[in-house]
Design a protein around this motif. Structure first.
Motif, PDB file in Angstrom:
ATOM      1  N   ALA A  34       2.130  13.081  -3.812  1.00 21.36           N
ATOM      2  CA  ALA A  34       0.921  12.573  -4.461  1.00 21.36           C
ATOM      3  C   ALA A  34      -0.014  12.101  -3.376  1.00 21.36           C
ATOM      4  O   ALA A  34       0.356  11.277  -2.545  1.00 21.36           O
ATOM      5  N   GLY A  35      -1.232  12.631  -3.371  1.00 20.71           N
ATOM      6  CA  GLY A  35      -2.152  12.233  -2.322  1.00 20.71           C
ATOM      7  C   GLY A  35      -3.550  12.720  -2.582  1.00 20.71           C
ATOM      8  O   GLY A  35      -3.846  13.340  -3.611  1.00 20.71           O
ATOM      9  N   GLY A  36      -4.425  12.429  -1.630  1.00 20.34           N
ATOM     10  CA  GLY A  36      -5.781  12.926  -1.687  1.00 20.34           C
ATOM     11  C   GLY A  36      -5.839  14.360  -1.203  1.00 20.34           C
ATOM     12  O   GLY A  36      -4.831  14.967  -0.848  1.00 20.34           O
ATOM     13  N   VAL A  37      -7.049  14.897  -1.199  1.00 22.36           N
ATOM     14  CA  VAL A  37      -7.258  16.296  -0.834  1.00 22.36           C
ATOM     15  C   VAL A  37      -8.314  16.368   0.272  1.00 22.36           C
ATOM     16  O   VAL A  37      -9.455  15.960   0.049  1.00 22.36           O
ATOM     17  N   ALA A  54       0.825  -1.209   0.000  1.00 19.57           N
ATOM     18  CA  ALA A  54       0.000   0.000   0.000  1.00 19.57           C
ATOM     19  C   ALA A  54       0.859   1.259   0.000  1.00 19.57           C
ATOM     20  O   ALA A  54       1.273   1.735  -1.060  1.00 19.57           O
ATOM     21  N   GLY A  55       1.156   1.826   1.152  1.00 16.77           N
ATOM     22  CA  GLY A  55       1.880   3.091   1.180  1.00 16.77           C
ATOM     23  C   GLY A  55       2.158   3.535   2.593  1.00 16.77           C
ATOM     24  O   GLY A  55       2.138   2.733   3.531  1.00 16.77           O
ATOM     25  N   GLU A  56       2.390   4.840   2.748  1.00 22.49           N
ATOM     26  CA  GLU A  56       2.723   5.406   4.044  1.00 22.49           C
ATOM     27  C   GLU A  56       1.469   5.570   4.901  1.00 22.49           C
ATOM     28  O   GLU A  56       0.406   5.919   4.395  1.00 22.49           O
ATOM     29  N   GLU A  57       1.622   5.359   6.197  1.00 20.84           N
ATOM     30  CA  GLU A  57       0.523   5.640   7.111  1.00 20.84           C
ATOM     31  C   GLU A  57       0.187   7.128   7.021  1.00 20.84           C
ATOM     32  O   GLU A  57       1.067   7.985   7.018  1.00 20.84           O
ATOM     33  N   GLY A  58      -1.109   7.430   6.924  1.00 22.56           N
ATOM     34  CA  GLY A  58      -1.541   8.812   6.753  1.00 22.56           C
ATOM     35  C   GLY A  58      -1.713   9.202   5.302  1.00 22.56           C
ATOM     36  O   GLY A  58      -2.240  10.278   5.011  1.00 22.56           O
ATOM     37  N   GLY A  59      -1.289   8.332   4.383  1.00 23.26           N
ATOM     38  CA  GLY A  59      -1.410   8.605   2.962  1.00 23.26           C
ATOM     39  C   GLY A  59      -2.668   7.991   2.379  1.00 23.26           C
ATOM     40  O   GLY A  59      -3.348   7.156   3.001  1.00 23.26           O
ATOM     41  N   PHE A  60      -2.968   8.392   1.165  1.00 27.91           N
ATOM     42  CA  PHE A  60      -4.181   7.954   0.476  1.00 27.91           C
ATOM     43  C   PHE A  60      -4.179   6.450   0.258  1.00 27.91           C
ATOM     44  O   PHE A  60      -5.179   5.764   0.507  1.00 27.91           O
ATOM     45  N   PHE A  61      -3.043   5.905  -0.228  1.00 26.57           N
ATOM     46  CA  PHE A  61      -2.961   4.468  -0.502  1.00 26.57           C
ATOM     47  C   PHE A  61      -3.247   3.657   0.762  1.00 26.57           C
ATOM     48  O   PHE A  61      -3.966   2.649   0.721  1.00 26.57           O
ATOM     49  N   TRP A  62      -2.638   4.067   1.873  1.00 26.68           N
ATOM     50  CA  TRP A  62      -2.778   3.297   3.105  1.00 26.68           C
ATOM     51  C   TRP A  62      -4.227   3.301   3.591  1.00 26.68           C
ATOM     52  O   TRP A  62      -4.772   2.269   3.984  1.00 26.68           O
ATOM     53  N   GLU A  63      -4.866   4.473   3.538  1.00 29.18           N
ATOM     54  CA  GLU A  63      -6.247   4.568   3.985  1.00 29.18           C
ATOM     55  C   GLU A  63      -7.164   3.709   3.110  1.00 29.18           C
ATOM     56  O   GLU A  63      -8.026   2.984   3.619  1.00 29.18           O
ATOM     57  N   LEU A 107     -15.311  -3.922  -4.769  1.00 29.98           N
ATOM     58  CA  LEU A 107     -15.150  -2.567  -5.300  1.00 29.98           C
ATOM     59  C   LEU A 107     -16.461  -2.000  -5.819  1.00 29.98           C
ATOM     60  O   LEU A 107     -16.737  -0.802  -5.678  1.00 29.98           O
ATOM     61  N   ILE A 108     -17.289  -2.861  -6.416  1.00 27.80           N
ATOM     62  CA  ILE A 108     -18.560  -2.395  -6.988  1.00 27.80           C
ATOM     63  C   ILE A 108     -19.659  -2.344  -5.942  1.00 27.80           C
ATOM     64  O   ILE A 108     -20.351  -1.322  -5.791  1.00 27.80           O
ATOM     65  N   ASP A 109     -19.820  -3.426  -5.189  1.00 20.63           N
ATOM     66  CA  ASP A 109     -20.963  -3.528  -4.277  1.00 20.63           C
ATOM     67  C   ASP A 109     -20.758  -2.774  -2.968  1.00 20.63           C
ATOM     68  O   ASP A 109     -21.729  -2.471  -2.268  1.00 20.63           O
ATOM     69  N   HIS A 110     -19.505  -2.486  -2.623  1.00 20.40           N
ATOM     70  CA  HIS A 110     -19.215  -1.813  -1.356  1.00 20.40           C
ATOM     71  C   HIS A 110     -18.507  -0.482  -1.580  1.00 20.40           C
ATOM     72  O   HIS A 110     -17.762  -0.019  -0.729  1.00 20.40           O
ATOM     73  N   ALA A 111     -18.761   0.131  -2.734  1.00 25.38           N
ATOM     74  CA  ALA A 111     -18.049   1.359  -3.095  1.00 25.38           C
ATOM     75  C   ALA A 111     -18.196   2.447  -2.042  1.00 25.38           C
ATOM     76  O   ALA A 111     -17.242   3.185  -1.750  1.00 25.38           O
ATOM     77  N   ALA A 112     -19.374   2.566  -1.449  1.00 20.66           N
ATOM     78  CA  ALA A 112     -19.607   3.631  -0.470  1.00 20.66           C
ATOM     79  C   ALA A 112     -18.758   3.461   0.782  1.00 20.66           C
ATOM     80  O   ALA A 112     -18.538   4.429   1.515  1.00 20.66           O
ATOM     81  N   GLU A 113     -18.278   2.246   1.024  1.00 22.58           N
ATOM     82  CA  GLU A 113     -17.458   1.981   2.209  1.00 22.58           C
ATOM     83  C   GLU A 113     -15.975   2.225   1.943  1.00 22.58           C
ATOM     84  O   GLU A 113     -15.165   2.106   2.864  1.00 22.58           O
ATOM     85  N   LEU A 114     -15.624   2.539   0.707  1.00 30.11           N
ATOM     86  CA  LEU A 114     -14.212   2.605   0.312  1.00 30.11           C
ATOM     87  C   LEU A 114     -13.780   4.025  -0.033  1.00 30.11           C
ATOM     88  O   LEU A 114     -12.885   4.212  -0.846  1.00 30.11           O
ATOM     89  N   ILE A 118      -7.539  -9.600   2.747  1.00 26.53           N
ATOM     90  CA  ILE A 118      -6.580  -8.628   2.231  1.00 26.53           C
ATOM     91  C   ILE A 118      -5.786  -8.076   3.407  1.00 26.53           C
ATOM     92  O   ILE A 118      -6.370  -7.601   4.396  1.00 26.53           O
ATOM     93  N   VAL A 119      -4.463  -8.155   3.300  1.00 27.28           N
ATOM     94  CA  VAL A 119      -3.576  -7.736   4.381  1.00 27.28           C
ATOM     95  C   VAL A 119      -2.755  -6.544   3.909  1.00 27.28           C
ATOM     96  O   VAL A 119      -1.798  -6.694   3.145  1.00 27.28           O
ATOM     97  N   PRO A 120      -3.112  -5.308   4.310  1.00 35.14           N
ATOM     98  CA  PRO A 120      -2.333  -4.139   3.881  1.00 35.14           C
ATOM     99  C   PRO A 120      -0.917  -4.169   4.453  1.00 35.14           C
ATOM    100  O   PRO A 120      -0.696  -4.568   5.597  1.00 35.14           O
ATOM    101  N   VAL A 121       0.036  -3.733   3.631  1.00 32.27           N
ATOM    102  CA  VAL A 121       1.446  -3.686   4.018  1.00 32.27           C
ATOM    103  C   VAL A 121       1.950  -2.262   3.806  1.00 32.27           C
ATOM    104  O   VAL A 121       1.778  -1.690   2.737  1.00 32.27           O
ATOM    105  N   ARG A 122       2.573  -1.680   4.829  1.00 30.23           N
ATOM    106  CA  ARG A 122       3.132  -0.336   4.715  1.00 30.23           C
ATOM    107  C   ARG A 122       4.362  -0.339   3.822  1.00 30.23           C
ATOM    108  O   ARG A 122       5.233  -1.204   3.955  1.00 30.23           O
TER     109      ARG A 122
END
Length: 309
Positions: free
Chosen positions: A187-190, A35-44, A265-272, A62-66
């Motif tokens: 690179a990140g979210g806003v 994934a990415g850095e804690e606090g970053g878009f990828f990690w979240e 990704l499709i059925d649970h989009a609102a949770e992501l 699914i096991v996220p990895v920093r």
């Protein structure tokens, strides 16, 4: 010498060993998501996806990895240290062009390239960056690759044109606040929390001219986006560069597992939807399959066909 890949392999093993064992005990196949850095878009996003998969009772977990970001994620995918990875589109396409083998589950969100200085800085546009100390993202991040391309189109790629630093988002934010760097590209979210919570106003630099140059030199995967007024204390919207986030998979991931992830990704989009996802929601059936030329995993493609008819 310890290579980045060897170090990443150690981080993956330390971070996921007990989780993988627990998942196996539950009879569910674990898929490590670089994934990415804690606090970053990828990690979240990785955490939200893992939680949604758990609630959906998928046959896989699914096991996220920093990690540091896109480049490290692609290295983990190539070395077998992860079965899934998040990557900016330009990094993924560059890896494919270099002979890497992976597939796409889908295009998930858009990352915003953000180039910031302190609001009290004398730097008001990119023409004033010569000689500046610039953090281009952590070593192994996607911002590192895109940042070098931006410097190239600005004519600042030569020795001594700028001083490059490679800091994590947390360290870069602190360095900007303390005045030990002049500018930070990430690179990140806003908004990105590491910069929204600094306690000082920032000035975002307009990257619209660089967008046109990037598209001419490197292709159409760079997209125009706007950062809304007030995001980091600035009074007006700022034009910058958008890059798709791709969820990638090793070709060895089973068709059933890839298809199950598509259903989440499709059925649970609102949770992501990460908190940083302002204006960057791309989890719909039409845009998920727009993967910048990265071939869809066969299991993912079959799942999309079931939905599209």
């Amino acid at each position: 010498m310890i290579t980045r890949r060897a170090l990443l392999r150690g981080v993956v093993a330390a971070a996921t060993g007990s989780v993988l064992a627990a998942c196996s005990d539950n009879g569910r196949d674990p898929l490590r998501l670089a994934a990415g850095e804690e606090g970053g878009f990828f990690w979240e996003f990785a955490q939200l996806t893992a939680q949604a998969a758990e609630r959906a009772a998928l046959p896989v977990s699914i096991v996220p990895v920093r990690t540091a970001g896109s480049m490290d994620n692609l290295a983990a995918l190539a070395s077998g240290d992860a079965e899934l990875a998040l990557s900016l589109a330009d990094a993924a396409v560059s890896a494919l062009d270099a002979g890497a083998r992976f597939t796409a589950i889908g295009k998930v969100y858009e990352n915003y390239m953000q180039l910031a200085v302190r609001a009290d800085s004398g730097i008001t546009d990119t023409s004033q960056l010569r000689g500046a100390r610039i953090s281009l993202g952590a070593t192994g991040s996607g911002a590192e690759l895109t940042g070098e391309r931006i410097l190239e189109v600005l004519g600042l790629a030569g020795p001594g044109d700028v001083t490059r630093l490679h800091l994590s988002m947390t360290d870069a934010g602190q360095a900007l606040r303390d005045g030990t760097v002049d500018a930070v590209l990430w690179a990140g979210g806003v908004p990105t929390p590491s910069f929204a919570d600094l306690g000082i106003p920032l000035r975002l630099l307009d990257l619209s001219a660089e967008l046109d140059l990037l598209r001419e030199r490197f292709g159409p995967r760079y997209e125009p986006v706007l950062i809304p007024p007030g995001t980091y204390g600035q009074q007006t919207s700022v034009a910058t560069i958008g890059l798709a986030n791709l969820l990638l998979a090793d070709p060895a991931v089973s068709d059933s597992a890839a298809g199950a992830i598509v259903e989440v990704l499709i059925d649970h989009a609102a949770e992501l939807v990460p908190d940083q996802a302002t204006g960057s929601q791309f989890l719909d059936r039409q845009s998920l399959i727009v993967t910048a030329g990265v071939p869809l995993h066969p299991g993912a493609a079959a799942a999309y066909r079931r939905h599209h008819g």
